[in-house]
Design an enzyme around this catalytic site. Structure first.
Site, PDB file in Angstrom:
ATOM      1  N   GLU A 127       0.853  -1.198   0.000  1.00 59.62           N
ATOM      2  CA  GLU A 127       0.000   0.000   0.000  1.00 59.62           C
ATOM      3  C   GLU A 127       0.886   1.244   0.000  1.00 59.62           C
ATOM      4  O   GLU A 127       2.085   1.150   0.292  1.00 59.62           O
ATOM      5  CB  GLU A 127      -0.894  -0.027   1.243  1.00 59.62           C
ATOM      6  CG  GLU A 127      -1.782  -1.265   1.259  1.00 59.62           C
ATOM      7  CD  GLU A 127      -2.751  -1.305   2.440  1.00 59.62           C
ATOM      8  OE1 GLU A 127      -2.648  -0.443   3.345  1.00 59.62           O
ATOM      9  OE2 GLU A 127      -3.602  -2.214   2.435  1.00 59.62           O
ATOM     10  N   PRO A 128       0.305   2.405  -0.250  1.00 65.13           N
ATOM     11  CA  PRO A 128       1.137   3.613  -0.285  1.00 65.13           C
ATOM     12  C   PRO A 128       1.937   3.813   1.010  1.00 65.13           C
ATOM     13  O   PRO A 128       3.087   4.245   0.965  1.00 65.13           O
ATOM     14  CB  PRO A 128       0.116   4.742  -0.469  1.00 65.13           C
ATOM     15  CG  PRO A 128      -1.043   4.089  -1.156  1.00 65.13           C
ATOM     16  CD  PRO A 128      -1.089   2.680  -0.651  1.00 65.13           C
ATOM     17  N   GLY A 131       4.770  -1.160   3.182  1.00 69.95           N
ATOM     18  CA  GLY A 131       5.476  -2.076   2.287  1.00 69.95           C
ATOM     19  C   GLY A 131       6.010  -3.257   3.076  1.00 69.95           C
ATOM     20  O   GLY A 131       5.346  -4.291   3.214  1.00 69.95           O
ATOM     21  N   THR A 158       2.165  -5.041  -9.919  1.00 69.21           N
ATOM     22  CA  THR A 158       2.556  -5.565 -11.234  1.00 69.21           C
ATOM     23  C   THR A 158       1.321  -6.123 -11.937  1.00 69.21           C
ATOM     24  O   THR A 158       0.544  -6.856 -11.311  1.00 69.21           O
ATOM     25  CB  THR A 158       3.622  -6.678 -11.062  1.00 69.21           C
ATOM     26  OG1 THR A 158       4.706  -6.143 -10.310  1.00 69.21           O
ATOM     27  CG2 THR A 158       4.123  -7.203 -12.407  1.00 69.21           C
ATOM     28  N   ARG A 269      36.083  -4.404 -27.914  1.00 69.90           N
ATOM     29  CA  ARG A 269      36.644  -3.097 -27.576  1.00 69.90           C
ATOM     30  C   ARG A 269      38.166  -3.158 -27.488  1.00 69.90           C
ATOM     31  O   ARG A 269      38.711  -3.978 -26.733  1.00 69.90           O
ATOM     32  CB  ARG A 269      36.059  -2.633 -26.231  1.00 69.90           C
ATOM     33  CG  ARG A 269      36.570  -1.312 -25.739  1.00 69.90           C
ATOM     34  CD  ARG A 269      36.069  -0.178 -26.617  1.00 69.90           C
ATOM     35  NE  ARG A 269      36.431   1.120 -26.059  1.00 69.90           N
ATOM     36  CZ  ARG A 269      36.289   2.253 -26.715  1.00 69.90           C
ATOM     37  NH1 ARG A 269      35.778   2.251 -27.946  1.00 69.90           N
ATOM     38  NH2 ARG A 269      36.619   3.403 -26.158  1.00 69.90           N
ATOM     39  N   ILE A 338      33.157  -2.499 -17.118  1.00 74.76           N
ATOM     40  CA  ILE A 338      33.896  -3.039 -18.274  1.00 74.76           C
ATOM     41  C   ILE A 338      33.388  -2.401 -19.580  1.00 74.76           C
ATOM     42  O   ILE A 338      34.146  -2.218 -20.524  1.00 74.76           O
ATOM     43  CB  ILE A 338      33.801  -4.596 -18.300  1.00 74.76           C
ATOM     44  CG1 ILE A 338      34.552  -5.161 -17.099  1.00 74.76           C
ATOM     45  CG2 ILE A 338      34.350  -5.174 -19.605  1.00 74.76           C
ATOM     46  CD1 ILE A 338      34.378  -6.662 -16.877  1.00 74.76           C
ATOM     47  N   GLY A 341      32.333   4.068 -20.985  1.00 76.31           N
ATOM     48  CA  GLY A 341      31.351   5.120 -21.298  1.00 76.31           C
ATOM     49  C   GLY A 341      30.192   4.625 -22.137  1.00 76.31           C
ATOM     50  O   GLY A 341      29.046   5.072 -21.966  1.00 76.31           O
ATOM     51  N   GLU A 364       9.378  -7.686  -3.636  1.00 73.97           N
ATOM     52  CA  GLU A 364       9.049  -8.993  -3.024  1.00 73.97           C
ATOM     53  C   GLU A 364       9.878  -9.244  -1.763  1.00 73.97           C
ATOM     54  O   GLU A 364      10.387 -10.345  -1.542  1.00 73.97           O
ATOM     55  CB  GLU A 364       9.199 -10.131  -4.038  1.00 73.97           C
ATOM     56  CG  GLU A 364       8.058 -10.131  -5.033  1.00 73.97           C
ATOM     57  CD  GLU A 364       7.781 -11.491  -5.662  1.00 73.97           C
ATOM     58  OE1 GLU A 364       7.653 -11.520  -6.893  1.00 73.97           O
ATOM     59  OE2 GLU A 364       7.664 -12.496  -4.945  1.00 73.97           O
ATOM     60  N   GLU A 368      16.837  -6.285   3.413  1.00 76.89           N
ATOM     61  CA  GLU A 368      16.812  -6.150   4.881  1.00 76.89           C
ATOM     62  C   GLU A 368      15.750  -7.088   5.466  1.00 76.89           C
ATOM     63  O   GLU A 368      15.975  -7.733   6.497  1.00 76.89           O
ATOM     64  CB  GLU A 368      16.494  -4.690   5.282  1.00 76.89           C
ATOM     65  CG  GLU A 368      17.604  -3.693   4.964  1.00 76.89           C
ATOM     66  CD  GLU A 368      17.766  -3.428   3.471  1.00 76.89           C
ATOM     67  OE1 GLU A 368      16.750  -3.437   2.736  1.00 76.89           O
ATOM     68  OE2 GLU A 368      18.912  -3.227   3.023  1.00 76.89           O
TER      69      GLU A 368
END
Ligand SMILES: Cc1cc2nc3c(=O)[nH]c(=O)nc-3n(C[C@H](O)[C@H](O)[C@H](O)COP(=O)(O)OP(=O)(O)OC[C@H]3O[C@@H](n4cnc5c(N)ncnc54)[C@H](O)[C@@H]3O)c2cc1C
Length: 380
Positions: A127-128, A131, A158, A269, A338, A341, A364, A368
């Site tokens: 909910e707002p 969580g 989702t 590269r 790797i 830029g 999900e 923590e």
């Protein structure tokens, strides 16, 4: 290495990989740009038993095991995480509570069509203002005759904007923290149920995520999952444990995609007159990534196997989610480094995996919260 997979698992991997390349890859760019999920995929995958591969064939599923679902998610995530997110919400969160605890009528009306891809499902817990502390949800369901009247708001859901039904967590008895919760199946079009907004995300853009509002929304009593008031928290925990294992596969898929792209880039590269892959630092980073992926995949399958054997895996499922999501952050950071830029440019695919994968320590159950669960299970 085949990780001790059965022949069925290996055949399934080939088939879903082929499907993802042929049927999903061509849809990715448009889906990402428009933030629109290609809905036809639900039916296409459902028809082939790919959408919900671990449910029984009699229900329209693939008749596989938890590892099969993990393979599906891993292979889809290699191609596009947003599309995988929408499909895994269907194979897990939006169907498992009905599959495990639903009535025969609910299975007929919602589960079987969802497994076949004829109905799109969603799961609304967050909910707002709530969580991680899921037992503090504010949504309520009050009995009125043969209905429950639901009031509340669900956030970050989702498939919310495109769903045909959503499983909503609400308190039937707010005086009983946690245990007074029930899950309700709410159909699209039910008066009082609206998608108040579609949310703009940093990544996983092909999955549609929304905020859902329930305002005096009358839902028939028969749409409550389970026979009695209370007990929804157990159903939620059951669903999340399974989902945390699947998350291991999601992280493995993104990690593998990042590795593949990075090896290719490092070979192409050239700096100081040599491909950058020839520098020891690059090789070391890539070998570390490959090692991490191997452990992520092996551990995910190991816990999936225990889950299939009916073992209690609350702790192990949290460990899978914690380890794979956190390890993926290192993989993505190395891969970006790797790429130099160019990796930071939108035209290079690695940036998408970097954005998509950032989510996985959050959704999900954050890392923590996984640590809290593991600590509790260890008696710490
Ligand atoms: C793209 C996306 C899709 C999602 N899809 C769904 C869905 O389909 N259905 C659904 O119900 N939800 C969904 N969610 C919600 C998701 O599960 C929550 O975002 C997640 O559980 C964390 O809740 P929160 O965002 O409110 O963070 P909060 O709970 O507010 O946490 C904020 C921070 O505080 C930390 N924290 C909180 N409590 C503690 C504690 N006790 N100890 C230490 N640290 C703590 C957290 O770890 C985190 O770092 C989705 C979220 C996203 C971003």
């Amino acid at each position: 290495m085949n990780y001790g997979l059965s022949e069925e698992n290996s055949i399934f991997r080939e088939s879903i990989r082929d499907f993802a390349q042929k049927e999903i890859a061509p849809l990715v760019e448009e889906a990402e740009e428009t933030g629109t999920f290609p809905r036809q995929l639900f039916k296409k995958m459902g028809e082939q038993g790919f959408l919900c591969p671990r449910y029984p064939v009699e229900l329209g599923g693939g008749g596989g095991d938890k590892i099969t679902e993990c393979i599906m998610v891993e292979e889809l995530n290699r191609v596009n995480a947003g599309i995988a997110a929408a499909l895994m919400a269907q194979s897990g969160l939006a169907t498992q509570p009905i599959y495990r605890f639903g009535s025969e009528e609910q299975k007929k009306k919602y589960l079987i069509p969802a497994i076949k891809g004829e109905k799109i499902g969603a799961f609304g817990l967050t909910e707002p203002n709530v969580g991680s502390d899921a037992a503090s949800i504010q949504t309520k369901a009050v009995r009125q005759g043969d209905n429950y009247i639901i009031n509340g708001t669900k956030m970050f859901i989702t498939n919310g904007p495109i769903c045909d039904y959503v499983i909503v967590a609400a308190y039937t008895d707010p005086t009983k923290r946690g245990v007074g919760i029930n899950l309700f199946i709410v159909e699209k079009g039910t008066p009082g149920f609206t998608v108040s907004r579609k949310l703009n995300k940093v990544g996983n853009c092909s999955a549609e995520t929304g905020e859902l509002v329930f305002e005096d929304c009358a839902v028939p009593r028969k749409n409550m999952i389970g026979k009695e008031e209370g007990g929804g928290f157990v159903q939620i925990a059951d669903t999340l444990i399974s989902g945390r294992i699947t998350y291991g596969a999601r992280c493995t898929g993104t990690g593998q995609a990042a590795y593949d792209l990075t090896v290719q880039y490092a070979r192409e590269r050239v700096q100081f007159g040599k491909p950058i892959i020839s520098f020891q630092n690059t090789k070391f980073k890539l070998t570390e990534i490959a090692t991490c992926i191997d452990i992520m995949r092996s551990y995910t399958y190991r816990v999936a196997r225990l889950y299939d054997q009916g073992k209690k895996v609350r702790k192990e499922a949290a460990m899978v989610k914690l380890f794979t999501a956190e390890t993926l952050q290192k993989i993505l950071a190395y891969s970006m480094q790797i790429h130099g830029g160019y990796g930071y440019m939108m035209e290079y695919a690695i940036q998408r995996h970097w954005r998509d994968g950032r989510l996985y320590t959050i959704t999900e159950g954050t890392s923590e919260i996984q640590r809290l669960v593991i600590g509790k299970e260890l008696g710490l």
